[in-house]
Design a protein around this motif. Structure first.
Motif, PDB file in Angstrom:
ATOM      1  N   ASP A   6       0.834  -1.194   0.000  1.00 13.79           N
ATOM      2  CA  ASP A   6       0.000   0.000   0.000  1.00 13.79           C
ATOM      3  C   ASP A   6       0.874   1.251   0.000  1.00 13.79           C
ATOM      4  O   ASP A   6       2.092   1.189   0.179  1.00 13.79           O
ATOM      5  CB  ASP A   6      -0.994  -0.013   1.161  1.00 13.79           C
ATOM      6  CG  ASP A   6      -0.329  -0.027   2.533  1.00 13.79           C
ATOM      7  OD1 ASP A   6       0.870   0.306   2.644  1.00 13.79           O
ATOM      8  OD2 ASP A   6      -1.018  -0.360   3.509  1.00 13.79           O
ATOM      9  N   CYS A   7       0.216   2.374  -0.199  1.00 14.08           N
ATOM     10  CA  CYS A   7       0.930   3.639  -0.319  1.00 14.08           C
ATOM     11  C   CYS A   7       1.761   3.993   0.921  1.00 14.08           C
ATOM     12  O   CYS A   7       2.929   4.350   0.785  1.00 14.08           O
ATOM     13  CB  CYS A   7      -0.057   4.747  -0.660  1.00 14.08           C
ATOM     14  SG  CYS A   7       0.729   6.346  -0.821  1.00 14.08           S
ATOM     15  N   PRO A   8       1.213   3.907   2.126  1.00  8.73           N
ATOM     16  CA  PRO A   8       2.037   4.253   3.297  1.00  8.73           C
ATOM     17  C   PRO A   8       3.302   3.395   3.406  1.00  8.73           C
ATOM     18  O   PRO A   8       4.365   3.895   3.768  1.00  8.73           O
ATOM     19  CB  PRO A   8       1.094   4.018   4.484  1.00  8.73           C
ATOM     20  CG  PRO A   8      -0.277   4.175   3.916  1.00  8.73           C
ATOM     21  CD  PRO A   8      -0.185   3.635   2.516  1.00  8.73           C
ATOM     22  N   GLU A   9       3.187   2.114   3.073  1.00  7.91           N
ATOM     23  CA  GLU A   9       4.356   1.234   3.118  1.00  7.91           C
ATOM     24  C   GLU A   9       5.377   1.662   2.068  1.00  7.91           C
ATOM     25  O   GLU A   9       6.579   1.703   2.327  1.00  7.91           O
ATOM     26  CB  GLU A   9       3.934  -0.217   2.909  1.00  7.91           C
ATOM     27  CG  GLU A   9       5.086  -1.201   2.873  1.00  7.91           C
ATOM     28  CD  GLU A   9       5.795  -1.398   4.206  1.00  7.91           C
ATOM     29  OE1 GLU A   9       6.802  -2.127   4.232  1.00  7.91           O
ATOM     30  OE2 GLU A   9       5.371  -0.822   5.222  1.00  7.91           O
ATOM     31  N   ALA A  10       4.916   1.995   0.857  1.00 12.71           N
ATOM     32  CA  ALA A  10       5.825   2.448  -0.200  1.00 12.71           C
ATOM     33  C   ALA A  10       6.542   3.722   0.227  1.00 12.71           C
ATOM     34  O   ALA A  10       7.761   3.851   0.054  1.00 12.71           O
ATOM     35  CB  ALA A  10       5.057   2.672  -1.497  1.00 12.71           C
ATOM     36  N   GLN A  11       5.806   4.666   0.789  1.00 11.96           N
ATOM     37  CA  GLN A  11       6.426   5.913   1.241  1.00 11.96           C
ATOM     38  C   GLN A  11       7.453   5.658   2.333  1.00 11.96           C
ATOM     39  O   GLN A  11       8.525   6.254   2.337  1.00 11.96           O
ATOM     40  CB  GLN A  11       5.360   6.893   1.722  1.00 11.96           C
ATOM     41  CG  GLN A  11       4.589   7.518   0.593  1.00 11.96           C
ATOM     42  CD  GLN A  11       3.604   8.573   1.074  1.00 11.96           C
ATOM     43  OE1 GLN A  11       3.160   8.558   2.225  1.00 11.96           O
ATOM     44  NE2 GLN A  11       3.251   9.477   0.180  1.00 11.96           N
ATOM     45  N   ARG A  12       7.114   4.769   3.254  1.00 10.12           N
ATOM     46  CA  ARG A  12       8.053   4.442   4.346  1.00 10.12           C
ATOM     47  C   ARG A  12       9.344   3.858   3.782  1.00 10.12           C
ATOM     48  O   ARG A  12      10.447   4.234   4.188  1.00 10.12           O
ATOM     49  CB  ARG A  12       7.408   3.457   5.326  1.00 10.12           C
ATOM     50  CG  ARG A  12       8.276   3.167   6.543  1.00 10.12           C
ATOM     51  CD  ARG A  12       7.763   1.992   7.351  1.00 10.12           C
ATOM     52  NE  ARG A  12       7.851   0.725   6.648  1.00 10.12           N
ATOM     53  CZ  ARG A  12       8.976   0.037   6.423  1.00 10.12           C
ATOM     54  NH1 ARG A  12      10.137   0.510   6.846  1.00 10.12           N
ATOM     55  NH2 ARG A  12       8.966  -1.110   5.789  1.00 10.12           N
TER      56      ARG A  12
END
Length: 95
Positions: A6-12
């Motif tokens: 998901d997006c938050p994981e990618a950003q992290r």
């Protein structure tokens, strides 16, 4: 094994130093890409995988998720231990 993140994981991951790779074609990349992304189209990934640091995580994306899944499989076959698939570029804007 080939699930999308998901997006938050990618950003992290990117904030922690992961390589962000847009596997769309150069024309699509020129029309708009995620900040900090490098463009390695899936069609030339095998030949250009050397541009990536093998032991750094890689986060891939494309227009729908199909090409990034192909690129993920290819990089894993080439020995990259940490390859993540964000899928569609549009997912990034859902954060």
């Amino acid at each position: 094994m080939f699930e999308q993140i998901d997006c938050p994981e990618a950003q992290r991951l990117v904030e922690a130093g992961a390589q962000l790779v847009d596997v769309r074609g150069p024309d699509e990349f020129a029309r708009g890409a995620l900040p900090g992304a490098q463009n390695i189209p899936v069609q030339v990934m095998a030949q250009q995988a050397g541009q990536l640091e093998e032991h750094k995580p890689v986060v891939l994306y494309c227009a729908s998720g199909a090409r990034s899944t192909q690129a993920q499989m290819l990089l894993q076959q080439l020995g990259f231990p940490e390859v993540y698939n964000l899928g569609s570029i549009q997912k990034y804007y859902t954060c």
